[in-house]
Design a protein around this motif. Structure first.
Motif, short mmCIF file in Angstrom:
data_model
loop_
_atom_site.label_atom_id
_atom_site.label_comp_id
_atom_site.label_asym_id
_atom_site.label_seq_id
_atom_site.Cartn_x
_atom_site.Cartn_y
_atom_site.Cartn_z
N GLY A 1 -108.99 -136.63 7.20
CA GLY A 1 -107.92 -135.76 7.68
C GLY A 1 -108.24 -135.03 8.97
O GLY A 1 -107.47 -134.18 9.41
N TYR B 1 -101.65 -136.79 13.27
CA TYR B 1 -102.47 -135.59 13.12
C TYR B 1 -101.75 -134.37 13.68
O TYR B 1 -100.84 -134.49 14.50
N GLU C 1 -106.21 -130.39 13.68
CA GLU C 1 -107.05 -131.40 13.04
C GLU C 1 -107.82 -132.24 14.05
O GLU C 1 -108.51 -133.19 13.69
N HIS D 1 -103.88 -140.50 9.89
CA HIS D 1 -104.14 -139.39 8.97
C HIS D 1 -103.70 -139.80 7.57
O HIS D 1 -102.71 -140.53 7.40
N GLN E 1 -100.12 -139.32 7.10
CA GLN E 1 -99.27 -139.72 8.23
C GLN E 1 -97.90 -140.20 7.78
O GLN E 1 -96.86 -139.76 8.30
#
Length: 223
Positions: A4, A43, A47, A184, A187
């Protein structure tokens, strides 16, 4: 790699060793853009590595200025939050004259937003563009006096612990970049939520437009 999060961006010596070609800045900008793309990396800025998002905003400022001056930057990136992040990175880098220039631009664009929009609407777009010329002149003078902004950014990137220069890596291509930015874990869920939100907003705008039209025709019908 922490799930992540993106903790490093990897480039080849080809990008790292060519400051005048701006390759390093261009590719880090592409890394961040792809990572933040909701249908790509998915993201959030927090992050990414520290100041990576700020770099993206400052690099965008540089690119917009080089292509069309501060007027183009104001028109294409009407986002005071992005302007502020670019200014924060200039402060962090110790480029205080560039920061003062950008802060003065932000103050001018904010204070004169209505005036600039009115000039544009009334067909005096050239006058609106000319109002930003003093900032363009200051930027040009700063680059001659203090060095090109892209060179400062290149040197700053090489100092970041989250930038890895891999001697075995071939020059970057977009496909190689994508392979180094895994989506991610959230996502797909985030992308679907954003689509639902935008659909709801569009539906709300359609209903509001319909109600305004109904009210208008209702007034006409009562005359």
């Amino acid at each position: 790699m922490v799930e992540g999060r993106i903790e490093t961006f990897i480039v080849s010596p080809s990008e790292a060793n060519e400051p005048e070609h701006q390759s390093l800045c261009l590719w880090i900008g592409c890394y961040v853009d792809y990572a933040l793309g909701e249908s790509q990396g998915g993201y959030k800025t927090e992050e990414l590595p520290p100041y990576a998002g700020h770099f993206y905003d400052l690099w965008t400022y540089h690119g917009e200025y080089k292509n069309g001056g501060h007027a183009q930057y104001a028109g294409n990136i009407p986002d005071p939050a992005a302007w502020a992040r670019a200014s924060q990175l200039l402060d962090h880098m110790g480029l205080f004259q560039y920061q003062q220039l950008l802060d003065d631009f932000i103050a001018f664009a904010t204070l004169n937003e209505d005036m600039i929009e009115e000039l544009t609407r009334s067909g005096q777009e050239l006058e609106a563009i000319r109002s930003f010329y003093p900032f363009d002149d200051r930027f040009d003078a700063l680059e001659k006096e203090s060095g090109a902004l892209h060179s400062h950014l290149h040197d700053w990137l090489l100092q970041q612990p989250w930038l890895t220069v891999d001697p075995a890596l071939e020059p970057l291509t977009f496909n190689r970049l994508k392979q180094r930015v895994p989506p991610h874990p959230e996502q797909a869920k985030r992308y679907a939520a954003n689509i639902r939100r935008r659909t709801a907003e569009m539906h709300g705008e359609t209903i509001a437009s319909f109600l305004r039209l109904r009210e208008r025709f209702g007034r006409w019908g009562s005359r």
